[in-house]
Write a protein that holds these residues in place. Structure first.
Motif, PDB file in Angstrom:
ATOM      1  N   LEU A 175     -49.358 -23.865  11.945  1.00  0.00           N
ATOM      2  CA  LEU A 175     -48.341 -22.822  11.780  1.00  0.00           C
ATOM      3  C   LEU A 175     -47.465 -23.096  10.561  1.00  0.00           C
ATOM      4  CD1 LEU A 175     -46.571 -20.438  12.809  1.00  0.00           C
ATOM      5  CD2 LEU A 175     -45.367 -22.115  14.221  1.00  0.00           C
ATOM      6  N   LEU A 176     -46.864 -24.265  10.508  1.00  0.00           N
ATOM      7  CA  LEU A 176     -45.970 -24.592   9.395  1.00  0.00           C
ATOM      8  C   LEU A 176     -46.743 -24.804   8.093  1.00  0.00           C
ATOM      9  CD1 LEU A 176     -43.438 -26.990  11.151  1.00  0.00           C
ATOM     10  CD2 LEU A 176     -43.191 -24.548  10.686  1.00  0.00           C
ATOM     11  N   GLY A 177     -47.924 -25.396   8.196  1.00  0.00           N
ATOM     12  CA  GLY A 177     -48.712 -25.655   7.008  1.00  0.00           C
ATOM     13  C   GLY A 177     -49.089 -24.395   6.259  1.00  0.00           C
ATOM     14  N   THR A 178     -49.286 -23.298   6.990  1.00  0.00           N
ATOM     15  CA  THR A 178     -49.624 -22.027   6.350  1.00  0.00           C
ATOM     16  C   THR A 178     -48.543 -21.601   5.367  1.00  0.00           C
ATOM     17  OG1 THR A 178     -50.873 -21.319   8.304  1.00  0.00           O
ATOM     18  CG2 THR A 178     -50.151 -19.597   6.792  1.00  0.00           C
ATOM     19  N   PHE A 179     -47.289 -21.843   5.718  1.00  0.00           N
ATOM     20  CA  PHE A 179     -46.168 -21.420   4.877  1.00  0.00           C
ATOM     21  C   PHE A 179     -45.804 -22.462   3.816  1.00  0.00           C
ATOM     22  CE2 PHE A 179     -45.512 -19.161   8.931  1.00  0.00           C
ATOM     23  CZ  PHE A 179     -45.533 -17.861   8.461  1.00  0.00           C
ATOM     24  N   LEU A 180     -46.077 -23.723   4.092  1.00  0.00           N
ATOM     25  CA  LEU A 180     -45.614 -24.791   3.204  1.00  0.00           C
ATOM     26  C   LEU A 180     -46.632 -25.182   2.133  1.00  0.00           C
ATOM     27  CD1 LEU A 180     -43.956 -27.153   5.851  1.00  0.00           C
ATOM     28  CD2 LEU A 180     -42.813 -25.532   4.326  1.00  0.00           C
ATOM     29  N   LYS A 181     -47.900 -24.843   2.328  1.00  0.00           N
ATOM     30  CA  LYS A 181     -48.923 -25.360   1.423  1.00  0.00           C
ATOM     31  C   LYS A 181     -48.800 -24.831   0.000  1.00  0.00           C
ATOM     32  CE  LYS A 181     -52.474 -21.969   2.793  1.00  0.00           C
ATOM     33  NZ  LYS A 181     -53.804 -21.825   3.431  1.00  0.00           N
TER      34      LYS A 181
END
Length: 313
Positions: A262-268
């Motif tokens: 979930l967070l990786g989708t936005f942070l990558k």
């Protein structure tokens, strides 16, 4: 092996099915949530959103975009907490029609957060329609975000971006987050914030079940109720049908994502930074003894997961 084209087609079909279910459930949803929201909204979401919004709403006006507004509950929250303008969007036309029905009500100022956008007297003379506008937007489509960006630029070529983008309790209803993740850096102003709340990925949307057992305490002789959450699968849970509200006309799809995904989708992409996390849970005063299985009785187990991202300057 599933090809990228097959994956995209599957995501489109799932997105269409999800939106269709919310078109069907819109009237029932509003009959339960109404103007003031339910216990989840009042006890968990509002306090959390107030904390996450505080730095932005204290001392100056702000512009806001709400995604998946539903009946407009979040947009009305933003308007009452100091937003000078709110663009409230949803993919379901039925939801937008219902949200529009609330816009002729007056803006309700909520404490010091609202004073930044004018005195209480000034805001009491305003209607929600003076602050909130509505637009259909499917967050699973890159082209709809591009159309929004184009329209905003035509209306105001110098528009710096939105100070706040809110996605309240809807990520688990969205088939793919890629278009949203790509659009956020373009939509947010410098140091603008994206605030999201969802059902907790570990305790709610995973393959989890709530367990309630009763037994006698041999030391006290009293009957005790023991509640626990059993998680059978967390990392790989396919889309599944469920209900948001008991009695709704049609089941809707839930899209589970483990927290790292979930967070990786936005942070990558490297353009957004995570600066706040919360896991809101019900307290003892929220118990409902009439419904032993209710989530509000599972004290100490987070019901929601909330996070805030900022656009890097």
């Amino acid at each position: 092996m599933t090809t990228s084209l097959q994956k995209e087609e599957n995501e489109r079909n799932l997105a269409a099915e999800s939106i269709s279910s919310w078109e069907t459930n819109a009237t029932y949803w509003d009959s339960v949530m109404g103007l003031e929201g339910n216990k989840y909204w009042k006890k968990l979401q509002v306090p959390c959103l107030q904390r996450m919004l505080k730095k932005k709403s204290s001392g100056h006006v702000f512009t806001a975009l709400e995604l998946a507004t539903g009946n407009g509950l979040g947009a009305r929250f933003l308007a009452s907490h100091g937003a000078k303008s709110v663009l409230a969007t949803d993919a379901a036309e039925a939801m937008l029609d219902i949200a529009d029905g609330y816009l002729d009500l007056p803006v309700e100022s909520r404490g010091s957060d609202a004073r930044a956008a004018g005195t209480a007297a000034e805001r009491e003379t305003k209607l929600l329609r003076d602050i909130i506008s509505l637009r259909r937007l499917d967050v699973t489509k890159d082209e709809e975000f591009e159309a929004l960006l184009k329209d905003v630029a035509l209306e105001d070529p110098d528009f710096p971006g939105y100070d706040v983008i809110l996605l309240n309790m809807a990520i688990m209803d969205i088939a793919t987050l890629g278009p949203l993740a790509r659009a956020l850096p373009k939509l947010l102003a410098k140091d603008g914030m994206f605030i999201a709340t969802i059902l907790h990925p570990l305790f709610s949307t995973s393959d989890a079940s709530r367990s309630v057992t009763q037994h006698y305490n041999h030391s006290t002789g009293e009957q005790e109720t023991v509640r626990s959450v059993i998680v059978r699968e967390y990392l790989n849970v396919p889309p599944a049908k469920g209900i948001a509200l008991p009695g709704q006309p049609e089941k809707q799809l839930y899209f589970h994502r483990p927290i790292h995904e979930l967070l990786g989708t936005f942070l990558k992409g490297g353009q957004l930074a995570l600066d706040m996390l919360e896991e809101p849970a019900f307290t003892a005063e929220d118990r409902d003894e009439r419904r032993v299985e209710s989530t509000c009785n599972f004290i100490g187990v987070p019901a929601l997961f909330a996070f805030r991202l900022r656009r890097k300057v």
